[in-house]
Write a protein that holds these residues in place. Sequence first.
Motif, short mmCIF file in Angstrom:
data_model
loop_
_atom_site.label_atom_id
_atom_site.label_comp_id
_atom_site.label_asym_id
_atom_site.label_seq_id
_atom_site.Cartn_x
_atom_site.Cartn_y
_atom_site.Cartn_z
N SER A 130 -9.43 -12.83 11.32
CA SER A 130 -8.33 -13.80 11.33
C SER A 130 -8.11 -14.42 9.95
O SER A 130 -7.12 -15.10 9.73
N LEU A 131 -9.06 -14.17 9.03
CA LEU A 131 -8.91 -14.61 7.64
C LEU A 131 -8.62 -13.40 6.76
O LEU A 131 -9.20 -12.33 6.95
N PRO A 132 -7.74 -13.54 5.76
CA PRO A 132 -7.36 -12.38 4.95
C PRO A 132 -8.40 -12.04 3.89
O PRO A 132 -9.16 -12.89 3.42
N LEU A 133 -8.42 -10.77 3.53
CA LEU A 133 -9.16 -10.31 2.36
C LEU A 133 -8.27 -10.51 1.14
O LEU A 133 -7.11 -10.08 1.13
N LEU A 134 -8.79 -11.19 0.12
CA LEU A 134 -8.03 -11.41 -1.11
C LEU A 134 -8.04 -10.13 -1.95
O LEU A 134 -9.11 -9.60 -2.25
N PHE A 135 -6.87 -9.68 -2.35
CA PHE A 135 -6.73 -8.40 -3.04
C PHE A 135 -5.92 -8.58 -4.33
O PHE A 135 -4.71 -8.39 -4.35
N PRO A 136 -6.59 -8.96 -5.44
CA PRO A 136 -5.88 -9.01 -6.72
C PRO A 136 -5.55 -7.58 -7.17
O PRO A 136 -6.42 -6.70 -7.12
N CYS A 137 -4.32 -7.33 -7.59
CA CYS A 137 -3.91 -5.95 -7.87
C CYS A 137 -2.86 -5.90 -8.97
O CYS A 137 -2.37 -6.93 -9.43
N GLY A 138 -2.51 -4.69 -9.37
CA GLY A 138 -1.52 -4.49 -10.41
C GLY A 138 -0.17 -4.10 -9.84
O GLY A 138 -0.03 -3.83 -8.65
N ASN A 139 0.83 -4.03 -10.71
CA ASN A 139 2.19 -3.72 -10.26
C ASN A 139 2.37 -2.27 -9.84
O ASN A 139 3.34 -1.95 -9.14
N LEU A 140 1.44 -1.38 -10.24
CA LEU A 140 1.58 0.03 -9.91
C LEU A 140 0.63 0.47 -8.79
O LEU A 140 0.39 1.65 -8.62
N ARG A 141 0.12 -0.48 -8.04
CA ARG A 141 -0.82 -0.11 -6.97
C ARG A 141 -0.12 0.77 -5.93
O ARG A 141 1.08 0.68 -5.71
N THR A 142 -0.91 1.64 -5.32
CA THR A 142 -0.41 2.37 -4.16
C THR A 142 -0.63 1.50 -2.92
O THR A 142 -1.50 0.63 -2.90
N ASP A 143 0.16 1.73 -1.89
CA ASP A 143 0.08 0.89 -0.70
C ASP A 143 -0.83 1.46 0.38
O ASP A 143 -0.90 0.92 1.48
N ALA A 144 -1.52 2.57 0.06
CA ALA A 144 -2.34 3.23 1.07
C ALA A 144 -3.39 2.29 1.65
O ALA A 144 -3.58 2.24 2.87
N LEU A 145 -4.10 1.57 0.79
CA LEU A 145 -5.15 0.67 1.26
C LEU A 145 -4.56 -0.44 2.12
O LEU A 145 -5.08 -0.75 3.21
N LEU A 146 -3.47 -1.06 1.66
CA LEU A 146 -2.83 -2.13 2.41
C LEU A 146 -2.40 -1.65 3.79
O LEU A 146 -2.69 -2.29 4.80
#
Length: 265
Positions: A130-146
């Motif tokens: 119920s709590l989110p995982l914080l995911f600092p990322c770059g502008n070119l990330r792929t969305d597969a993990l998300l």
Amino acid sequence: MKRVLILKSESDSSEIYASLLAENNFEAVFIPTLGFGFKNLEELRGKLLAPEKHSGLIFTSPRCVDAVQSALQGAPLPEQWKELHNYCVGEVTHNYIKSCLDGLNSLGKESGNANNLADYIKEQFEGNKSLPLLFPCGNLRTDALLVKLMDAGFLLDACEVYETIPHPDLAENLSEALKAENVEFIAFFSPSGVNCCYEYFTKNNVNLTNKKLIAIGPSTRKSMENKGLTVYRTAEKPSVEYLIKVLLNPDGAAPTASENGTKDE
């Protein structure tokens, strides 16, 4: 000695790469392909100072660690993060997290890419969804993990904290490195690095037919193939051991997509 162009920035692991490659009769030449600019660090700082609102952290590159360190402005990472569920891609990122963020431990370093890390998190996570995982990322990330984690019921707090741009000296460094006659291998480490180098190759009519192009990871391989580059072999994970495995024993390395299907990161 055969020369290998390593298309990545020098880092804490560069000496290990150079040393182990030299032991196997390869000369490593590092060519930084990318530059980075941080952004949204105040927003990230606010999130980092509120670990109670998150279930953990996800790091997919050393650059994400740099962003966290910059956002903290010299302050230590709140201790409560050490009690949460923190994850990373690759040995280099894992070690960098430990050295930069007060010994913070992270799991999943053996995953090799973001897609595999998502699978690892799905299997190993025992925290509060119920709590989110914080995911600092770059502008070119792929969305597969998300996408994979959200489909599995996870909440993610993705914070875009850096932008990727071509390294200002990329053209000059590539031009100089390719003049050498003993360049046999060129190793690409990221899709964004492929994009930057491909632009140089096409603009300058660089002939790569006599070079063996190596992809580090499936997403890099896919990017190379999408550009029409012939992938000699793919190193399964972003480590010097896997690169050496490809260089010394290409027939035993991971096959290219044309031989064994395509994987997404």
